[in-house]
Design a protein around this motif. Structure first.
Motif, short mmCIF file in Angstrom:
data_model
loop_
_atom_site.label_atom_id
_atom_site.label_comp_id
_atom_site.label_asym_id
_atom_site.label_seq_id
_atom_site.Cartn_x
_atom_site.Cartn_y
_atom_site.Cartn_z
N ILE A 25 14.34 16.93 -21.23
CA ILE A 25 13.83 14.92 -20.38
C ILE A 25 15.24 14.32 -21.14
CG2 ILE A 25 13.40 13.10 -19.46
CD1 ILE A 25 10.93 15.63 -18.12
N PRO A 26 16.17 13.43 -20.69
CA PRO A 26 17.13 12.33 -21.29
C PRO A 26 15.83 11.89 -21.81
CG PRO A 26 18.02 13.02 -19.05
CD PRO A 26 17.06 13.99 -19.64
N GLU A 27 16.17 11.12 -23.01
CA GLU A 27 16.15 10.53 -23.78
C GLU A 27 16.03 9.28 -23.32
OE1 GLU A 27 16.72 10.21 -28.48
OE2 GLU A 27 18.70 11.18 -27.35
N ALA A 28 16.74 8.99 -22.34
CA ALA A 28 16.98 7.73 -21.79
C ALA A 28 15.38 7.15 -20.73
CB ALA A 28 18.18 7.53 -20.63
N TYR A 29 15.02 8.33 -20.61
CA TYR A 29 13.78 8.45 -19.72
C TYR A 29 12.51 9.09 -20.88
CZ TYR A 29 17.64 7.82 -16.28
OH TYR A 29 18.81 8.23 -15.77
N GLY A 30 12.64 9.43 -21.64
CA GLY A 30 11.26 8.88 -22.55
C GLY A 30 11.15 10.41 -22.93
N GLY A 31 12.32 11.35 -22.78
CA GLY A 31 12.41 13.04 -23.21
C GLY A 31 13.07 13.27 -24.93
N GLY B 272 20.27 15.72 -9.93
CA GLY B 272 20.72 15.18 -8.60
C GLY B 272 20.24 13.70 -8.29
N GLY B 273 19.14 13.59 -8.61
CA GLY B 273 18.03 11.62 -8.18
C GLY B 273 19.25 10.85 -8.33
N THR B 274 18.41 10.16 -7.92
CA THR B 274 18.89 9.13 -7.90
C THR B 274 18.54 8.04 -9.37
OG1 THR B 274 17.20 7.65 -6.54
CG2 THR B 274 18.98 8.44 -5.38
N GLU B 275 19.85 7.12 -9.33
CA GLU B 275 18.96 6.36 -10.71
C GLU B 275 17.39 5.83 -10.09
OE1 GLU B 275 18.51 5.16 -14.65
OE2 GLU B 275 19.95 6.36 -13.46
N GLU B 276 17.26 5.13 -9.38
CA GLU B 276 16.03 4.53 -8.71
C GLU B 276 14.05 5.76 -8.75
OE1 GLU B 276 13.15 2.37 -5.15
OE2 GLU B 276 15.04 2.73 -5.59
N GLN B 277 15.00 7.03 -8.65
CA GLN B 277 14.37 8.62 -8.50
C GLN B 277 13.79 9.02 -9.58
OE1 GLN B 277 16.80 11.00 -5.64
NE2 GLN B 277 15.36 10.18 -4.26
N ARG B 278 14.90 9.14 -11.07
CA ARG B 278 14.96 8.89 -11.98
C ARG B 278 13.52 7.97 -12.80
NH1 ARG B 278 21.65 9.92 -12.90
NH2 ARG B 278 21.78 12.25 -12.02
N ARG B 279 13.80 6.77 -12.94
CA ARG B 279 13.05 6.52 -13.26
C ARG B 279 11.27 6.25 -12.90
NH1 ARG B 279 15.63 3.04 -16.80
NH2 ARG B 279 18.48 3.08 -16.71
N ARG B 280 11.14 6.08 -11.74
CA ARG B 280 9.87 6.70 -10.98
C ARG B 280 9.26 7.45 -11.32
NH1 ARG B 280 6.88 4.41 -6.91
NH2 ARG B 280 5.75 6.48 -5.57
N TYR B 281 9.79 8.71 -12.04
CA TYR B 281 10.24 10.23 -11.96
C TYR B 281 9.47 10.40 -13.33
CZ TYR B 281 8.56 10.71 -7.31
OH TYR B 281 8.12 9.82 -5.81
N LEU B 282 11.07 10.74 -13.70
CA LEU B 282 11.02 11.05 -15.39
C LEU B 282 10.15 10.59 -16.57
CD1 LEU B 282 15.09 11.71 -14.93
CD2 LEU B 282 13.15 13.78 -14.68
N PRO B 283 10.33 9.70 -16.65
CA PRO B 283 9.31 9.27 -17.66
C PRO B 283 7.83 9.40 -17.86
CG PRO B 283 10.64 7.21 -17.20
CD PRO B 283 10.70 8.23 -15.61
N ARG B 284 7.23 9.24 -16.54
CA ARG B 284 5.96 10.22 -16.23
C ARG B 284 5.61 11.91 -16.36
NH1 ARG B 284 3.00 8.48 -11.38
NH2 ARG B 284 5.33 8.04 -10.68
N LEU B 285 6.69 12.04 -15.95
CA LEU B 285 6.97 13.48 -15.89
C LEU B 285 7.01 14.46 -17.83
CD1 LEU B 285 9.59 15.24 -13.50
CD2 LEU B 285 7.08 15.16 -14.01
N ALA B 286 8.00 13.28 -18.57
CA ALA B 286 8.30 13.46 -19.84
C ALA B 286 7.38 12.69 -20.44
CB ALA B 286 9.26 12.72 -20.42
N SER B 287 6.36 12.46 -20.35
CA SER B 287 4.98 11.95 -21.22
C SER B 287 3.61 13.20 -21.08
CB SER B 287 4.18 10.77 -20.41
OG SER B 287 3.77 10.81 -19.70
N GLY B 288 3.98 14.03 -19.60
CA GLY B 288 3.03 14.74 -19.67
C GLY B 288 1.86 14.13 -18.48
N GLU B 289 2.18 12.57 -17.77
CA GLU B 289 0.88 12.01 -17.02
C GLU B 289 1.09 11.98 -15.57
OE1 GLU B 289 1.33 7.59 -14.71
OE2 GLU B 289 1.88 7.90 -16.76
N LEU B 290 2.27 13.29 -15.56
CA LEU B 290 2.66 13.53 -14.30
C LEU B 290 3.45 14.68 -14.13
CD1 LEU B 290 3.14 12.37 -10.66
CD2 LEU B 290 5.04 12.42 -11.78
N ILE B 291 2.46 16.05 -13.05
CA ILE B 291 3.03 17.58 -13.53
C ILE B 291 4.01 17.40 -11.96
CG2 ILE B 291 2.36 19.84 -13.21
CD1 ILE B 291 2.21 18.41 -15.85
#
Length: 383
Positions: A54-60, A100-119
Motif C-alpha cells: 500500500i502506498p506510503e501516503a496511506y500508511g503502507g 481505481g478508487g477515488t481519493e476519498e475512498q483511498r483515504r477511507r480504507y487504505l490506512p486501515r488496511l495498511a495497519s491491519g485494523e481492517l481486512i
C-alpha cells in the motif's frame, strides 16, 4: 517507491527471522486449530506486514513489485495460511482501491488496511462464474441515491474476517465485460451475510466462505472510482499483479520443501548410508532445485518488467503457470523422499503437499493461464 538496498535488506532479514522464530514453530498449531493465534496477528501488524504494497501516503511501505516478490519468497517458507492472513490486504483486497478508487475512498480504507485494523476481501467468483469472470450474475441496480445488490459470491478468501469487500457486480447488460462495476461494501451492511466457512483440502487457518447479497443497499459513493463499467478492467489489472505474488509464494514454498527434503535425506539411513547418497534421490533433489531456480528467475524478471512500466499480462501468466505447477512437482518429490514418513501428518511435507494444490486453481487456473499465454503470444506475433 523503491527502498534503498540497506533498508530492503533489513526488511527481508526481519521477515526471515520472524518466519523462522515465530511462524514455523506455530505451523502445526494453526493447522490443528484452523486459526492463526491472535498474538501472531498482532506481531504481523506491528511489523507492517499488512501494508507492504500500500502506498506510503496511506500508511503502507509502498514496495515495488520486485521488492514485494522478494518479501513473499521469505513468507513462502512457512505455512501459506500466514501469508493468506496478510495477502488480501496487500493484493486483491486493497489493489482495486489503489488502482481505481477515488481519493476519498483511498483515504477511507487504505490506512486501515495498511495497519491491519481492517481486512479487505475481493469478491469476484460466483457459483456459475469463475474462470469466465465476464459471465458473473450479481446485479447492482441503481435506485435513487444508491445501488441495490443481489447475488452470491463463492470461495471468497478472508471473507469471514473482512471489514470491506471489493464486489464485482453487473450494472448493465446481461453479459460481457463492459457492464461490470466494482463496489466497496462494508461488513455489517444490511442485506450482506456470510455463508458457513468452507472445509478445505488444505490451508487450514486461511478461511473462505460464500458472501451473499440480498437487497443489499449501498450509497453511490460505494461505486469504485465513481464510474460504472470499470470493474472488469480493474479486476484484470489486480489479477495480473496477484499472479506474480502467487508465483513468488510458490517459489518460497518450493525452497522450504527442498530444504526439508535435503535435511531428511541426510538423516535417514538405508542400506548402511544416508539416502542422500543414492543417485535417484539426488535426481529428485536436483530436478526440484533446477525448477525452483527457473521459477525464481521468471518471477523476478516479470516483476522488474512491471516496475519498468511494461504491460506484463503474458509474463505474469507464464510465471504463475510455471511456478504453481513446479511447486506441485516439488511437493510430490519431497513426499517421495520422505517415503512413508511423508504420508504422516507429523512431517510438514504432508501438509504442504495438500496446501500447494490450491495454487493451480485460484488467481486463474493453469488452463486459463495457458489460454492467456497463447492469446498474448499470438497477438504479439501478429503485431
Amino acid at each position: 517507491m523503491a527502498l534503498d538496498r540497506d533498508t530492503l535488506d533489513q526488511l527481508l532479514d526481519t521477515i526471515r527471522r520472524f518466519v523462522v522464530e515465530r511462524l514455523v514453530p506455530n505451523e502445526a498449531r494453526v493447522a490443528e486449530e484452523d486459526r492463526i493465534p491472535d498474538e501472531l496477528v498482532e506481531e504481523m501488524r506491528a511489523l507492517g506486514l499488512f501494508g507492504l504494497t500500500i502506498p506510503e501516503a496511506y500508511g503502507g511501505l509502498g514496495l515495488t513489485m520486485e521488492e514485494e516478490v522478494l518479501a513473499v519468497f521469505e513468507l513462502g517458507r512457512t505455512s501459506p495460511a500466514f501469508r493468506s492472513a496478510i495477502g488480501t490486504n496487500n493484493g486483491i483486497g486493497s489493489q482495486a482501491i489503489v488502482l481505481g478508487g477515488t481519493e476519498e475512498q483511498r483515504r477511507r480504507y487504505l490506512p486501515r488496511l495498511a495497519s491491519g485494523e481492517l481486512i479487505g476481501s475481493f469478491a469476484l467468483t460466483e457459483p456459475d462464474a469463475g474462470s469466465d469472470a465476464a459471465s458473473l450474475r450479481t446485479l447492482a441496480v441503481r435506485d435513487g441515491d444508491g445501488y441495490v445488490l443481489n447475488g452470491t459470491k463463492r470461495y471468497i478468501t478472508n471473507a469471514p474476517q473482512a471489514g470491506v469487500f471489493s464486489v464485482l457486480a453487473r450494472t448493465r447488460g446481461p453479459e460481457g465485460e463492459s457492464g461490470i462495476s466494482c463496489f466497496l461494501v462494508e461488513a455489517g451492511t444490511p442485506g450482506l451475510r456470510l455463508g458457513h466457512k468452507d472445509r478445505k483440502m488444505g490451508q487450514q487457518g486461511a478461511h473462505t466462505c460464500d458472501v451473499i447479497f440480498e437487497d443489499c443497499r449501498v450509497p453511490a459513493t460505494a461505486l469504485l472510482g465513481g464510474r460504472e463499467g470499470d470493474g472488469f478492467k480493474i479486476a484484470m489489472r489486480v489479477l495480473d499483479k496477484g499472479r506474480l505474488h502467487i508465483a513468488a509464494l510458490s517459489v518460497g514454498i518450493a525452497e522450504r520443501l527442498i530444504a526439508d527434503a535435503c535435511r531428511y535425506a541426510a538423516e535417514r539411513r538405508q542400506f548402511g548410508k544416508p539416502i542422500a547418497e543414492f543417485q535417484l534421490v539426488q535426481a529428485m533433489i536436483a530436478d526440484s532445485r533446477a525448477e525452483s531456480y527457473a521459477a525464481r528467475c521468471m518471477v523476478l524478471d516479470a516483476a522488474r518488467r512491471r516496475d519498468a512500466g511494461a504491460v506484463t499480462t503474458l509474463e505474469a501468466s507464464c510465471a504463475k503457470l510455471f511456478a504453481t505447477e513446479m511447486v506441485g512437482r516439488v511437493a510430490d518429490r519431497a513426499v517421495q523422499i520422505h517415503g512413508g514418513a511423508g504420508y504422516i501428518a507429523e512431517y510438514p511435507v504432508e501438509r504442504f503437499y495438500r496446501d500447494v494444490r490450491l495454487f493451480r486453481l485460484y488467481e486463474g487456473t493453469s488452463q486459463i493461464q495457458q489460454l492467456i499465454i497463447a492469446r498474448e503470444t499470438m497477438r504479439a506475433m501478429a503485431g
